[in-house]
Design a protein around this motif. Sequence first.
Motif, PDB file in Angstrom:
ATOM      1  N   HIS A 379       1.151  -1.117  -0.224  1.00 48.87           N
ATOM      2  CA  HIS A 379      -0.190  -0.522   0.198  1.00 48.87           C
ATOM      3  C   HIS A 379       1.077   1.394  -0.031  1.00 48.87           C
ATOM      4  N   VAL A 383       0.920   4.787  -2.813  1.00 48.81           N
ATOM      5  CA  VAL A 383       0.655   5.774  -2.171  1.00 48.81           C
ATOM      6  C   VAL A 383       2.012   6.868  -2.465  1.00 48.81           C
ATOM      7  N   PHE A 384       3.458   6.114  -2.078  1.00 46.22           N
ATOM      8  CA  PHE A 384       4.083   7.085  -3.328  1.00 46.22           C
ATOM      9  C   PHE A 384       4.507   6.995  -4.944  1.00 46.22           C
ATOM     10  N   ALA A 387       1.855   9.542  -5.565  1.00 45.70           N
ATOM     11  CA  ALA A 387       2.583  10.602  -5.470  1.00 45.70           C
ATOM     12  C   ALA A 387       3.272  11.743  -6.774  1.00 45.70           C
ATOM     13  N   VAL A 388       4.143  10.543  -6.804  1.00 47.73           N
ATOM     14  CA  VAL A 388       4.909  10.955  -7.957  1.00 47.73           C
ATOM     15  C   VAL A 388       4.244  11.418  -9.026  1.00 47.73           C
ATOM     16  N   LEU A 391       2.769  14.577  -8.912  1.00 51.76           N
ATOM     17  CA  LEU A 391       3.596  15.465  -8.955  1.00 51.76           C
ATOM     18  C   LEU A 391       4.299  16.308  -9.885  1.00 51.76           C
ATOM     19  N   PHE A 397      10.764  18.497 -11.425  1.00 50.65           N
ATOM     20  CA  PHE A 397      11.289  17.752 -10.219  1.00 50.65           C
ATOM     21  C   PHE A 397      11.055  16.139 -10.228  1.00 50.65           C
ATOM     22  N   LEU A 401      11.279  10.281 -11.625  1.00 55.96           N
ATOM     23  CA  LEU A 401      11.279   9.230 -10.349  1.00 55.96           C
ATOM     24  C   LEU A 401       9.484   8.547 -10.920  1.00 55.96           C
TER      25      LEU A 401
ATOM     26  N   GLU B  30      -6.418   8.459   4.656  1.00 52.73           N
ATOM     27  CA  GLU B  30      -5.327   7.982   3.312  1.00 52.73           C
ATOM     28  C   GLU B  30      -4.829   9.361   2.944  1.00 52.73           C
ATOM     29  N   MET B  33      -1.862  10.212   4.292  1.00 50.33           N
ATOM     30  CA  MET B  33      -0.962   9.725   3.489  1.00 50.33           C
ATOM     31  C   MET B  33      -0.180  10.095   2.221  1.00 50.33           C
ATOM     32  N   ASP B  34      -1.483  10.243   1.526  1.00 51.21           N
ATOM     33  CA  ASP B  34      -0.883  11.327  -0.118  1.00 51.21           C
ATOM     34  C   ASP B  34      -0.016  12.404   0.968  1.00 51.21           C
ATOM     35  N   ALA B  37       3.232  11.922   1.507  1.00 54.70           N
ATOM     36  CA  ALA B  37       4.141  10.798   0.884  1.00 54.70           C
ATOM     37  C   ALA B  37       4.635  11.914  -0.585  1.00 54.70           C
ATOM     38  N   ARG B  38       4.111  13.485  -0.767  1.00 58.22           N
ATOM     39  CA  ARG B  38       4.267  14.183  -1.608  1.00 58.22           C
ATOM     40  C   ARG B  38       5.089  15.068  -0.806  1.00 58.22           C
ATOM     41  N   ILE B  40       7.268  14.365   1.827  1.00 63.67           N
ATOM     42  CA  ILE B  40       8.454  13.461   1.649  1.00 63.67           C
ATOM     43  C   ILE B  40       9.544  14.163   0.657  1.00 63.67           C
ATOM     44  N   LEU B  41       8.242  13.814  -0.511  1.00 67.23           N
ATOM     45  CA  LEU B  41       9.497  14.027  -2.024  1.00 67.23           C
ATOM     46  C   LEU B  41       9.614  15.124  -2.363  1.00 67.23           C
ATOM     47  N   LEU B  42       8.973  15.880  -1.558  1.00 68.87           N
ATOM     48  CA  LEU B  42       9.642  17.715  -1.981  1.00 68.87           C
ATOM     49  C   LEU B  42      11.077  17.712  -1.343  1.00 68.87           C
ATOM     50  N   ASN B  45      14.272  16.180  -2.673  1.00 73.40           N
ATOM     51  CA  ASN B  45      14.846  16.502  -3.876  1.00 73.40           C
ATOM     52  C   ASN B  45      15.110  17.571  -3.495  1.00 73.40           C
TER      53      ASN B  45
END
Lengths: 558, 68
Positions: A379, A383-384, A387-388, A391, A397, A401, B30, B33-34, B37-38, B40-42, B45
């Motif tokens: 799961h 989600v990651f 999200a990638v 975005l 950026f 990914l 939910e 969590m989304d 995640a966004r 963490i990615l930002l 980077n």
Amino acid sequence: MFKTYTFPEFDYVRSADQDTAQPVKHPVVIVGAGPMGMTAAVDLAQQGVPVVILDDNNTVSVGSRAVCYAKRFLDISDRLGVGQRIVDKGVTWNIGKVFLEEDHIYSFNMLPEEHHRRPGFINLQQYYLEEYYVDRINSLDTADLRWKNKLVNVEQQGDSVLLSIETPEGPYQLEAQYVIACDGANSKVRAMCGLESKGQIFQDRFLIADVIMDPKKFPPERWFWFNPPFHSGQSTLLHRQADNVWRIDFDLGWDADPEEEKKPENIIPRVKAFLGDDVEFDLEWASVYTFTCRRMDEFRQGNIFFAGDAAHQVSPFGARGANSGIEDTDNLCWKLKMVLDGKAPVTLLDSYSPERTFAADENILNSTRSTDFITPKNHVSRVFRDAVLNLSRNYTFARPLVNSGRLSVPPFLTESALNTADTEMFNCKVVPGAPCTDGSIVYNAEDDFLLSNLGNQFNGLLFVESHTDLTADILQGLTELAVQDVPVKTFVVASHEMELNLPEGSEMVIDKYGVVKERLDAQRGTFYLTRPDQLVTARMRRFDKEQIVAAQNKALGK
Amino acid sequence: MSTLIIEPNLPRPDDFYQTLTDLHRDLSDEQSMDVNARLILLLSNHIGDQAVLEQAMAIAREHIPAAE
């Protein structure tokens, strides 16, 4: 029945080897006339090594199967005399596009540079590729392709291998100095040797459908959809092949019933949902597959070498199956030739497995990562992943990914024991263990390409900017290199047209656009040494004959 | 090699903390969590340093016993 292709049927021909009391001995026997077996056969035969190829069938690959052939595959096929036919028939592409739901979010270019003979990729049905290689084999007197010859046993006996073969006219035996097993993912040779290929099985099923349709519908690009509107929650991949055939690859998930999904009445609605009701198409071929990423611990047992899917398997995302397989045979064949000719010690063959397992690990890593992105395993991964993707619509950026498959580029064999490490600074992508770059050149007053002239022997590249760069010492060195037991043929890479008095065994090429110099970070006086498979094995800033000989000896396993 | 900063480094810690928790107000698990995640990615980077990110990841789960 295929609408666009008629499968050839090759005749079983009795061999004189079947009439002898004692098994006849051959230097090399290749098991399997698939793409890898045939590239190995052509490579050895065109260098004068007699080869026997055994295949239990009598036609080419049924179904399209492998589709994407990368630049390196084409460069190697050029050396084997088949490249032009593949490119002429295939569909050239460089651009990949990634879609999320209805939106195009990202593009990539597999060949952002000019001045390469070959494109990033061509797509071609596997049966055409095999047919062209069969024709090439048949043009070589030293290659003996035996259809309907089924291997039933292999036995290593001291320094050779005894093969037991069944034919429509009964059994016979052959002895081989060396065997190359190219008999695919379910390699019987591997099983007969008591060896395994180990790794990860992915719990997912994919439907591939090859459909014929109007070429105006989609351009020749690789299109990949995450969660497309026509195939909710899954992924879809589209590739164009020759003859207006498109490959569509649908992710079905693990719960799909392969027998049901394979039925045309279930495939056609899926394709219709994708293309729209107004697009006419014919279904050419379909299959449901699962995949594994795995490899053998060693790609050699005694005098038996394993290549292609027999040695290693990857998921199809990344086109790293056939493309890595041909790099195996490219790596092995010149070594076998040198050893059989007594020009390199038998220990040269020890380098095959470490070089190619290293490459296989890189391919498996890339392929596994792509698969994990495309079909997240839990799961939080999903989600990651989502999200990638989301975005990446608006934020650049995130785009690097996005992983819809990292497409095949040759792994650089940086850890190879055959390489000579740099002692001076070079600032370019090419390193010892990497294939030499291509580039436009002028050779014999004609436009040409560098890679078309490298290989089958050791080559040197010496960069000069004036005739005065070639001192008497250098000319003497070039002469000596050219007349060695294992010669080095040097191309003097001139920055512009000039008059050079070159010794026999050296030739001038003109680096008309300066791209070779730039791509190899060369300066006046820089020297590169390449192996018979076009891999760079050593380089230096100044010509030094003793160093070159030492590097060549290292590359020969001495 | 760069090192992850593990000493206090936020000029206004209470403001930051409130902004972070406010970000998740009214979100379902939910959705949170989304958003995380966004985020963490930002931030990853922005940091752009694999070594620093790996140090942070290691500390983030050091309290959880390794799986058998």
